[in-house]
Write a protein that holds these residues in place. Sequence first.
Motif, PDB file in Angstrom:
ATOM      1  N   PRO A  37      29.160  28.907  52.640  1.00 51.45           N
ATOM      2  CA  PRO A  37      29.325  28.946  54.103  1.00 51.45           C
ATOM      3  C   PRO A  37      29.059  27.587  54.772  1.00 51.45           C
ATOM      4  O   PRO A  37      29.750  27.224  55.731  1.00 51.45           O
ATOM      5  CB  PRO A  37      28.297  29.988  54.544  1.00 51.45           C
ATOM      6  CG  PRO A  37      28.174  30.896  53.366  1.00 51.45           C
ATOM      7  CD  PRO A  37      28.293  29.997  52.163  1.00 51.45           C
ATOM      8  N   LEU A  38      28.098  26.813  54.259  1.00 56.30           N
ATOM      9  CA  LEU A  38      27.815  25.516  54.873  1.00 56.30           C
ATOM     10  C   LEU A  38      28.947  24.520  54.636  1.00 56.30           C
ATOM     11  O   LEU A  38      29.274  23.722  55.525  1.00 56.30           O
ATOM     12  CB  LEU A  38      26.492  24.955  54.339  1.00 56.30           C
ATOM     13  CG  LEU A  38      25.247  25.743  54.731  1.00 56.30           C
ATOM     14  CD1 LEU A  38      23.996  25.101  54.148  1.00 56.30           C
ATOM     15  CD2 LEU A  38      25.130  25.885  56.233  1.00 56.30           C
ATOM     16  N   THR A  39      29.549  24.569  53.454  1.00 57.91           N
ATOM     17  CA  THR A  39      30.689  23.690  53.188  1.00 57.91           C
ATOM     18  C   THR A  39      31.862  24.061  54.083  1.00 57.91           C
ATOM     19  O   THR A  39      32.536  23.182  54.638  1.00 57.91           O
ATOM     20  CB  THR A  39      31.100  23.770  51.703  1.00 57.91           C
ATOM     21  OG1 THR A  39      29.960  23.495  50.891  1.00 57.91           O
ATOM     22  CG2 THR A  39      32.198  22.786  51.385  1.00 57.91           C
ATOM     23  N   MET A  40      32.110  25.344  54.236  1.00 55.68           N
ATOM     24  CA  MET A  40      33.197  25.802  55.101  1.00 55.68           C
ATOM     25  C   MET A  40      32.922  25.394  56.548  1.00 55.68           C
ATOM     26  O   MET A  40      33.822  24.932  57.258  1.00 55.68           O
ATOM     27  CB  MET A  40      33.358  27.317  55.000  1.00 55.68           C
ATOM     28  CG  MET A  40      34.414  27.879  55.933  1.00 55.68           C
ATOM     29  SD  MET A  40      36.066  27.284  55.585  1.00 55.68           S
ATOM     30  CE  MET A  40      36.514  28.358  54.264  1.00 55.68           C
ATOM     31  N   ALA A  41      31.680  25.528  56.998  1.00 61.06           N
ATOM     32  CA  ALA A  41      31.321  25.148  58.367  1.00 61.06           C
ATOM     33  C   ALA A  41      31.523  23.649  58.585  1.00 61.06           C
ATOM     34  O   ALA A  41      32.061  23.228  59.619  1.00 61.06           O
ATOM     35  CB  ALA A  41      29.873  25.547  58.656  1.00 61.06           C
ATOM     36  N   THR A  43      33.577  21.747  56.967  1.00 60.51           N
ATOM     37  CA  THR A  43      35.023  21.523  56.954  1.00 60.51           C
ATOM     38  C   THR A  43      35.635  21.847  58.312  1.00 60.51           C
ATOM     39  O   THR A  43      36.544  21.151  58.776  1.00 60.51           O
ATOM     40  CB  THR A  43      35.678  22.369  55.842  1.00 60.51           C
ATOM     41  OG1 THR A  43      35.070  22.027  54.591  1.00 60.51           O
ATOM     42  CG2 THR A  43      37.170  22.134  55.759  1.00 60.51           C
ATOM     43  N   LEU A  44      35.120  22.866  58.973  1.00 56.19           N
ATOM     44  CA  LEU A  44      35.613  23.215  60.311  1.00 56.19           C
ATOM     45  C   LEU A  44      35.315  22.117  61.333  1.00 56.19           C
ATOM     46  O   LEU A  44      36.073  21.926  62.283  1.00 56.19           O
ATOM     47  CB  LEU A  44      35.026  24.551  60.761  1.00 56.19           C
ATOM     48  CG  LEU A  44      35.671  25.773  60.112  1.00 56.19           C
ATOM     49  CD1 LEU A  44      34.812  27.010  60.304  1.00 56.19           C
ATOM     50  CD2 LEU A  44      37.068  25.997  60.665  1.00 56.19           C
ATOM     51  N   ILE A  45      34.237  21.379  61.129  1.00 59.84           N
ATOM     52  CA  ILE A  45      33.955  20.248  62.016  1.00 59.84           C
ATOM     53  C   ILE A  45      35.050  19.200  61.861  1.00 59.84           C
ATOM     54  O   ILE A  45      35.541  18.637  62.848  1.00 59.84           O
ATOM     55  CB  ILE A  45      32.561  19.661  61.739  1.00 59.84           C
ATOM     56  CG1 ILE A  45      31.499  20.645  62.239  1.00 59.84           C
ATOM     57  CG2 ILE A  45      32.389  18.293  62.405  1.00 59.84           C
ATOM     58  CD1 ILE A  45      30.085  20.250  61.927  1.00 59.84           C
ATOM     59  N   PHE A  46      35.482  18.952  60.626  1.00 59.34           N
ATOM     60  CA  PHE A  46      36.573  17.991  60.411  1.00 59.34           C
ATOM     61  C   PHE A  46      37.889  18.497  61.000  1.00 59.34           C
ATOM     62  O   PHE A  46      38.663  17.713  61.545  1.00 59.34           O
ATOM     63  CB  PHE A  46      36.724  17.663  58.921  1.00 59.34           C
ATOM     64  CG  PHE A  46      35.632  16.769  58.419  1.00 59.34           C
ATOM     65  CD1 PHE A  46      35.572  15.443  58.816  1.00 59.34           C
ATOM     66  CD2 PHE A  46      34.657  17.247  57.574  1.00 59.34           C
ATOM     67  CE1 PHE A  46      34.568  14.610  58.364  1.00 59.34           C
ATOM     68  CE2 PHE A  46      33.646  16.429  57.119  1.00 59.34           C
ATOM     69  CZ  PHE A  46      33.593  15.103  57.509  1.00 59.34           C
ATOM     70  N   SER A 159      29.651  15.321  56.471  1.00 57.19           N
ATOM     71  CA  SER A 159      29.855  14.702  55.151  1.00 57.19           C
ATOM     72  C   SER A 159      28.622  14.836  54.282  1.00 57.19           C
ATOM     73  O   SER A 159      28.725  15.118  53.081  1.00 57.19           O
ATOM     74  CB  SER A 159      30.192  13.218  55.308  1.00 57.19           C
ATOM     75  OG  SER A 159      31.408  13.042  55.961  1.00 57.19           O
ATOM     76  N   LEU A 160      27.447  14.636  54.873  1.00 59.42           N
ATOM     77  CA  LEU A 160      26.212  14.772  54.114  1.00 59.42           C
ATOM     78  C   LEU A 160      25.998  16.208  53.649  1.00 59.42           C
ATOM     79  O   LEU A 160      25.509  16.448  52.546  1.00 59.42           O
ATOM     80  CB  LEU A 160      25.025  14.284  54.942  1.00 59.42           C
ATOM     81  CG  LEU A 160      24.992  12.777  55.198  1.00 59.42           C
ATOM     82  CD1 LEU A 160      23.879  12.423  56.175  1.00 59.42           C
ATOM     83  CD2 LEU A 160      24.841  12.002  53.902  1.00 59.42           C
ATOM     84  N   VAL A 161      26.377  17.163  54.479  1.00 60.33           N
ATOM     85  CA  VAL A 161      26.262  18.575  54.086  1.00 60.33           C
ATOM     86  C   VAL A 161      27.204  18.880  52.926  1.00 60.33           C
ATOM     87  O   VAL A 161      26.815  19.510  51.942  1.00 60.33           O
ATOM     88  CB  VAL A 161      26.542  19.512  55.284  1.00 60.33           C
ATOM     89  CG1 VAL A 161      26.691  20.955  54.842  1.00 60.33           C
ATOM     90  CG2 VAL A 161      25.433  19.375  56.328  1.00 60.33           C
ATOM     91  N   ILE A 162      28.443  18.415  53.007  1.00 62.72           N
ATOM     92  CA  ILE A 162      29.405  18.637  51.922  1.00 62.72           C
ATOM     93  C   ILE A 162      28.917  17.960  50.645  1.00 62.72           C
ATOM     94  O   ILE A 162      28.991  18.543  49.557  1.00 62.72           O
ATOM     95  CB  ILE A 162      30.809  18.156  52.329  1.00 62.72           C
ATOM     96  CG1 ILE A 162      31.375  19.084  53.414  1.00 62.72           C
ATOM     97  CG2 ILE A 162      31.746  18.095  51.132  1.00 62.72           C
ATOM     98  CD1 ILE A 162      32.652  18.589  54.056  1.00 62.72           C
TER      99      ILE A 162
END
Length: 175
Positions: A37-41, A43-46, A159-162
Amino acid sequence: MSVLPTMFTLGNLLCGFLAVFIASRPMQTAMPLGMTPLTMAATLIFLGMLFDGLDGRIARLSGHTSELGGQLDSMADMVTFGVAPAFIAVQLVGVGTPFLTERVEDYFNRGALIIAGIYVACAALRLARFNLEVESEEVEHHMSFTGLPSPGAAGTVASLVILHQGYWASYTKHT
């Protein structure tokens, strides 16, 4: 044609809202492409950045810029590039309810929550400052400004989260 820039601005806003919603899901929640879920979130910022970049361009190209559109853009940016990255970062470090208990380990949670709050406040100040500094609707006034753009700051956090989620998945796979 005048509704098109607004649709892109609202797309940006909805990306921010969905980023917060998806980041609040449990880590075991199934996401497309095996994302957390954090990666998807993040990605939504991008994706929100893409919408944010297109809304102003389309408005200027079509000749449909307005003060309302500028204010709506700032509100959408506040959600997508202010609130969402801070919330995702807080979720990443697993902040619970740090101000409701007296446990020693809650000092880290308190610090993380305070830092996230400062990030949100700085994003709000940045966007408000930009709105006040822009003198007119002319294109050249929107092409430069002082300071770090809020999408750039949000992109750094996302980016840091991903990156973290990628390393975490690699680490858990090998242990």
